[in-house]
Write a protein that holds these residues in place. Structure first.
Motif, PDB file in Angstrom:
ATOM      1  N   ALA A   1      10.852  -6.391  -2.514  1.00  0.00           N
ATOM      2  CA  ALA A   1       9.741  -5.724  -2.295  1.00  0.00           C
ATOM      3  C   ALA A   1       9.537  -3.982  -2.208  1.00  0.00           C
ATOM      4  CB  ALA A   1       8.980  -6.110  -1.072  1.00  0.00           C
ATOM      5  N   LEU A   2      10.575  -3.667  -1.284  1.00  0.00           N
ATOM      6  CA  LEU A   2      10.819  -2.118  -0.974  1.00  0.00           C
ATOM      7  C   LEU A   2      11.374  -1.386  -2.694  1.00  0.00           C
ATOM      8  CD1 LEU A   2      12.478  -2.107   2.253  1.00  0.00           C
ATOM      9  CD2 LEU A   2       9.910  -1.178   1.786  1.00  0.00           C
ATOM     10  N   ALA A   3      12.051  -2.152  -3.377  1.00  0.00           N
ATOM     11  CA  ALA A   3      12.688  -1.524  -4.564  1.00  0.00           C
ATOM     12  C   ALA A   3      11.322  -1.146  -5.566  1.00  0.00           C
ATOM     13  CB  ALA A   3      13.572  -2.331  -5.447  1.00  0.00           C
ATOM     14  N   ARG A   4      10.358  -1.818  -5.381  1.00  0.00           N
ATOM     15  CA  ARG A   4       9.255  -1.355  -6.113  1.00  0.00           C
ATOM     16  C   ARG A   4       8.631  -0.183  -5.887  1.00  0.00           C
ATOM     17  NH1 ARG A   4       7.367  -6.951  -4.640  1.00  0.00           N
ATOM     18  NH2 ARG A   4       8.181  -8.581  -6.014  1.00  0.00           N
ATOM     19  N   HIS A   5       8.894   0.329  -4.849  1.00  0.00           N
ATOM     20  CA  HIS A   5       8.274   1.526  -4.393  1.00  0.00           C
ATOM     21  C   HIS A   5       9.195   2.910  -4.412  1.00  0.00           C
ATOM     22  CE1 HIS A   5       4.512  -0.571  -3.292  1.00  0.00           C
ATOM     23  NE2 HIS A   5       5.398  -1.615  -3.038  1.00  0.00           N
ATOM     24  N   CYS A   6      10.380   2.753  -4.436  1.00  0.00           N
ATOM     25  CA  CYS A   6      11.342   3.826  -4.180  1.00  0.00           C
ATOM     26  C   CYS A   6      12.701   3.722  -5.353  1.00  0.00           C
ATOM     27  CB  CYS A   6      11.986   3.640  -2.967  1.00  0.00           C
ATOM     28  SG  CYS A   6      13.156   2.151  -2.846  1.00  0.00           S
TER      29      CYS A   6
ATOM     30  N   PRO B   1       9.138   6.495  -7.656  1.00  0.00           N
ATOM     31  CA  PRO B   1       7.884   6.609  -8.419  1.00  0.00           C
ATOM     32  C   PRO B   1       6.936   7.526  -8.019  1.00  0.00           C
ATOM     33  CG  PRO B   1       8.761   4.281  -7.657  1.00  0.00           C
ATOM     34  CD  PRO B   1       9.575   5.197  -6.993  1.00  0.00           C
ATOM     35  N   TRP B   2       5.997   8.103  -8.620  1.00  0.00           N
ATOM     36  CA  TRP B   2       5.066   9.006  -8.058  1.00  0.00           C
ATOM     37  C   TRP B   2       4.418   8.629  -6.818  1.00  0.00           C
ATOM     38  CZ3 TRP B   2       3.124  13.341 -10.802  1.00  0.00           C
ATOM     39  CH2 TRP B   2       1.934  13.754 -10.419  1.00  0.00           C
TER      40      TRP B   2
ATOM     41  N   THR C   1       0.773  -1.154  -0.120  1.00  0.00           N
ATOM     42  CA  THR C   1       0.022  -0.124  -0.155  1.00  0.00           C
ATOM     43  C   THR C   1       0.797   1.203  -0.035  1.00  0.00           C
ATOM     44  OG1 THR C   1      -0.106   0.205   2.662  1.00  0.00           O
ATOM     45  CG2 THR C   1      -1.607  -1.147   1.368  1.00  0.00           C
ATOM     46  N   LEU C   2       2.146   1.086  -0.007  1.00  0.00           N
ATOM     47  CA  LEU C   2       3.083   2.243   0.217  1.00  0.00           C
ATOM     48  C   LEU C   2       3.085   3.251  -0.826  1.00  0.00           C
ATOM     49  CD1 LEU C   2       6.059   0.959   1.935  1.00  0.00           C
ATOM     50  CD2 LEU C   2       4.346   1.952   3.158  1.00  0.00           C
ATOM     51  N   PRO C   3       2.918   4.499  -0.768  1.00  0.00           N
ATOM     52  CA  PRO C   3       3.023   5.440  -1.806  1.00  0.00           C
ATOM     53  C   PRO C   3       4.621   5.215  -2.443  1.00  0.00           C
ATOM     54  CG  PRO C   3       3.230   6.729  -0.056  1.00  0.00           C
ATOM     55  CD  PRO C   3       2.807   5.305   0.478  1.00  0.00           C
ATOM     56  N   GLY C   4       4.671   5.880  -3.462  1.00  0.00           N
ATOM     57  CA  GLY C   4       6.404   5.988  -4.201  1.00  0.00           C
ATOM     58  C   GLY C   4       7.132   7.020  -3.172  1.00  0.00           C
ATOM     59  N   SER C   5       8.356   6.682  -3.196  1.00  0.00           N
ATOM     60  CA  SER C   5       9.006   7.165  -2.390  1.00  0.00           C
ATOM     61  C   SER C   5      10.664   7.297  -2.755  1.00  0.00           C
ATOM     62  CB  SER C   5       9.374   6.767  -0.893  1.00  0.00           C
ATOM     63  OG  SER C   5       9.732   5.526  -0.729  1.00  0.00           O
ATOM     64  N   LEU C   6      11.280   8.288  -2.107  1.00  0.00           N
ATOM     65  CA  LEU C   6      12.727   8.549  -2.660  1.00  0.00           C
ATOM     66  C   LEU C   6      13.680   7.487  -2.300  1.00  0.00           C
ATOM     67  CD1 LEU C   6      13.157  12.442  -1.902  1.00  0.00           C
ATOM     68  CD2 LEU C   6      12.742  11.330  -4.279  1.00  0.00           C
ATOM     69  N   ALA C   7      13.512   7.037  -0.822  1.00  0.00           N
ATOM     70  CA  ALA C   7      14.358   5.944  -0.354  1.00  0.00           C
ATOM     71  C   ALA C   7      13.858   4.965   0.573  1.00  0.00           C
ATOM     72  CB  ALA C   7      15.583   6.724   0.155  1.00  0.00           C
ATOM     73  N   THR C   8      14.297   3.864   1.055  1.00  0.00           N
ATOM     74  CA  THR C   8      13.540   2.935   1.941  1.00  0.00           C
ATOM     75  C   THR C   8      14.932   2.174   2.439  1.00  0.00           C
ATOM     76  OG1 THR C   8      13.433   0.990   0.275  1.00  0.00           O
ATOM     77  CG2 THR C   8      11.461   2.488   0.505  1.00  0.00           C
ATOM     78  N   ALA C   9      14.629   1.806   3.661  1.00  0.00           N
ATOM     79  CA  ALA C   9      15.776   1.189   4.345  1.00  0.00           C
ATOM     80  C   ALA C   9      15.374  -0.161   4.906  1.00  0.00           C
ATOM     81  CB  ALA C   9      16.272   2.026   5.227  1.00  0.00           C
ATOM     82  N   VAL C  10      16.185  -1.136   5.160  1.00  0.00           N
ATOM     83  CA  VAL C  10      15.940  -2.233   5.884  1.00  0.00           C
ATOM     84  C   VAL C  10      17.007  -2.556   6.981  1.00  0.00           C
ATOM     85  CG1 VAL C  10      15.966  -4.919   5.716  1.00  0.00           C
ATOM     86  CG2 VAL C  10      15.355  -3.749   3.750  1.00  0.00           C
ATOM     87  N   GLN C  11      16.793  -2.818   8.240  1.00  0.00           N
ATOM     88  CA  GLN C  11      17.447  -3.029   9.176  1.00  0.00           C
ATOM     89  C   GLN C  11      17.402  -4.479   9.733  1.00  0.00           C
ATOM     90  OE1 GLN C  11      19.446  -0.690  10.692  1.00  0.00           O
ATOM     91  NE2 GLN C  11      18.513   1.044   9.187  1.00  0.00           N
ATOM     92  N   SER C  12      18.510  -5.214   9.084  1.00  0.00           N
ATOM     93  CA  SER C  12      18.661  -6.693   8.997  1.00  0.00           C
ATOM     94  C   SER C  12      19.314  -7.385  10.155  1.00  0.00           C
ATOM     95  CB  SER C  12      18.829  -6.833   7.919  1.00  0.00           C
ATOM     96  OG  SER C  12      20.644  -6.868   7.616  1.00  0.00           O
ATOM     97  N   GLY C  13      19.606  -8.580  10.386  1.00  0.00           N
ATOM     98  CA  GLY C  13      20.392  -9.140  11.262  1.00  0.00           C
ATOM     99  C   GLY C  13      21.650  -9.726  10.424  1.00  0.00           C
ATOM    100  N   GLY C  14      21.834  -9.124   9.310  1.00  0.00           N
ATOM    101  CA  GLY C  14      23.163  -9.311   8.713  1.00  0.00           C
ATOM    102  C   GLY C  14      22.867 -10.140   7.154  1.00  0.00           C
ATOM    103  N   PRO C  15      23.977 -10.184   6.713  1.00  0.00           N
ATOM    104  CA  PRO C  15      23.825 -10.666   5.040  1.00  0.00           C
ATOM    105  C   PRO C  15      23.018 -12.060   5.163  1.00  0.00           C
ATOM    106  CG  PRO C  15      26.004 -10.012   5.689  1.00  0.00           C
ATOM    107  CD  PRO C  15      25.530 -10.137   6.656  1.00  0.00           C
TER     108      PRO C  15
END
Length: 487
Positions: free
Chosen positions: A406-411, A434-435, A381-395
């Motif tokens: 998934a995030l790359a589809r929106h930013c 994206p718009w 449901t997210l609108p398009g954005s300039l940037a997104t981030a993932v805080q992970s447990g490592g590689p």
């Protein structure tokens, strides 16, 4: 007598600013813009370096002037001015490289030669929050000049005196470097901006700022007799996601990092992370609230209008169902604002679009998700954005790959184990999305590829050498990369 004023955000007091430009002055700026298309990339690179050298020599004076108008502090503004000079030098390097011309020689029947040519004069509307990086001498101006387009810049009302000083510095530097008169001009005032976009001599518009302002320019440009492109970078809600493994391994650092990122510069970054999605049961919402109150940021918003819009925006988030977790004190003078963090549920995000509207300033939402299915339902449901981030447990975090996809589809940019607030200037940068983050998601306003906004491809079929553009000639006097194909 001019009624234009320059305001101090710390106190709300004002001093006279440069007068608003008349219609005749706007027309003269556009009509006097020279044709730069036949000037070599090497020469244009020299212009950018001349401006960079002039800016570097005046950093302290200009940062002090900027601080009087935007109240972002001398350390921040001195650093920003230095980085702006560095960006100008980077774009000089890009200009010399010449690969952006995409010069192609196809030796077939018919013979086709293709190259990108400048659009023409560009109207530049800078931002309030980065008076150097996205102001008169920011990325839009630098990349338009690199592409061979003269610029007419509309001074931002949040820093009109600085805008005038930067334009004067650039004009002197360009003149000393041998650039034609009128390659860079400045106009002031709201009416001047409207006339600029409507002027038939303007070939494109570059804008950095609010969604409301960007869309107004976009609509105006679309209603012209000759429609022109508007490259508007507007910003929306940038999302950060914490994986279960990330929450388990470094919840404290994530909470502190998020609080620091969404309040940096009093939240006045287009890349501010405005939404944090966290696994349920980790206590992260409360830890973010604790991080905010443990080190409460203090400062001012850039203008009276931004301060008023911030208070309205926080109130609308509460009216839409968000619950305040923490709110810290504001400066008591001028245009201070109370930083805040609020919580919402994943279901509220999916069904309440008002919660996904950008609130420019030091506020952010935190939402808990039960499982991967609920998380990805929210992401959809997210609108398009300039940037997104993932805080992970490592590689090796099993959730990392699916989330990045998934995030790359929106930013336009995905960051892993970092925050999106900083934007590096380089060959691989993408500062767009994206718009409604931008009006043109195929382009970037930062980095080497930003030059391409102000160019269009033209093919030359069976054109004799005497009539070819310089970049397509066999003797290649500019020394630019040429792709030669035989078929």
């Amino acid at each position: 007598m001019s009624t234009a004023r320059s305001f101090d955000p710390r106190t709300g007091t004002s001093v006279p600013a440069p007068a608003e430009s008349t219609a005749a002055e706007v027309d003269a700026a556009v009509d006097g813009a020279p044709d730069l298309s036949g000037i070599s990339p090497e020469t244009r690179a020299g212009w950018l370096e001349a401006i960079a050298d002039a800016l570097s020599g005046e950093v302290d004076r200009l940062a002090a002037l900027a601080d009087e108008e935007v109240a972002l502090g001398l350390p921040r503004l001195t650093g920003e001015a230095g980085r702006a000079a560095g960006a100008l030098r980077f774009y000089a390097e890009v200009t010399r490289d010449g690969s952006w011309l995409d010069a192609t020689i196809d030796r077939g029947q018919p013979e086709l030669r293709r190259v990108r040519v400048p659009l023409g004069p560009v109207a530049v509307f800078g931002a309030s929050n980065f008076p150097f990086g996205f102001g008169v001498l920011g990325h839009d101006t630098a990349t338009a000049l690199a592409a061979g387009c003269p610029v007419v810049i509309k001074a931002h009302p949040a820093h009109p005196r600085l805008s005038a000083a930067l334009a004067a510095l650039a004009r002197d530097a360009l003149a000393a470097a041998g650039a034609p008169s009128g390659a860079l001009t400045l106009v002031h005032g709201y009416a001047a901006g409207g006339r600029l976009v409507s002027h038939p001599g303007i070939a494109a518009v570059a804008f950095t700022g609010s969604q409301r302002g960007g869309l107004a320019l976009w609509r105006q440009a679309a209603e012209r007799d000759r429609v022109i492109p508007v490259f508007a970078e507007m910003g929306t809600v940038n999302t950060a996601v914490v994986t279960p493994a990330g929450a388990a391994s470094r919840a404290g650092r994530i909470a502190t990092g998020f609080a620091g990122s969404f309040t940096l510069g009093m939240g006045q970054f287009c890349t501010k992370p405005g939404l944090l999605l966290v696994p349920a049961g980790t206590g992260l919402p409360d830890r973010v609230a604790e991080a905010l109150t443990a080190a409460p940021p203090r400062g001012w918003l850039l203008t009276e209008q931004i301060a008023a819009a911030y208070e309205t925006g926080v109130r609308e988030l509460r009216d839409a169902g968000a619950r305040v977790l923490a709110r810290t004190p504001a400066e008591t003078t001028g245009w201070g604002a109370e930083p805040a963090v609020l919580s919402v549920t994943a279901e509220q995000l999916r069904t309440g679009p008002a919660l996904l509207a950008e609130c420019f300033g030091p506020v952010a939402l935190v939402a808990e998700y039960r499982d991967a299915a609920e998380l990805h339902a929210v992401l959809a449901t997210l609108p398009g954005s300039l940037a997104t981030a993932v805080q992970s447990g490592g590689p090796d975090d099993p959730d990392l790959g699916p989330l990045v996809t998934a995030l790359a589809r929106h930013c336009g940019r995905v960051i892993v184990d970092g925050w999106p607030t900083g934007v590096a200037v380089g060959w691989g940068q993408q500062h767009g999305g994206p718009w409604p983050a931008t009006t043109s998601p195929a382009h970037t306003s930062v980095g080497a590829a930003a030059v391409q906004r102000f160019l269009r491809p033209v093919a030359y079929q069976d054109v004799p050498a005497s009539a070819l553009p310089t970049a397509l000639r066999d003797d290649n006097p500019w020394g630019v990369p040429q792709r030669v194909v035989a078929r």
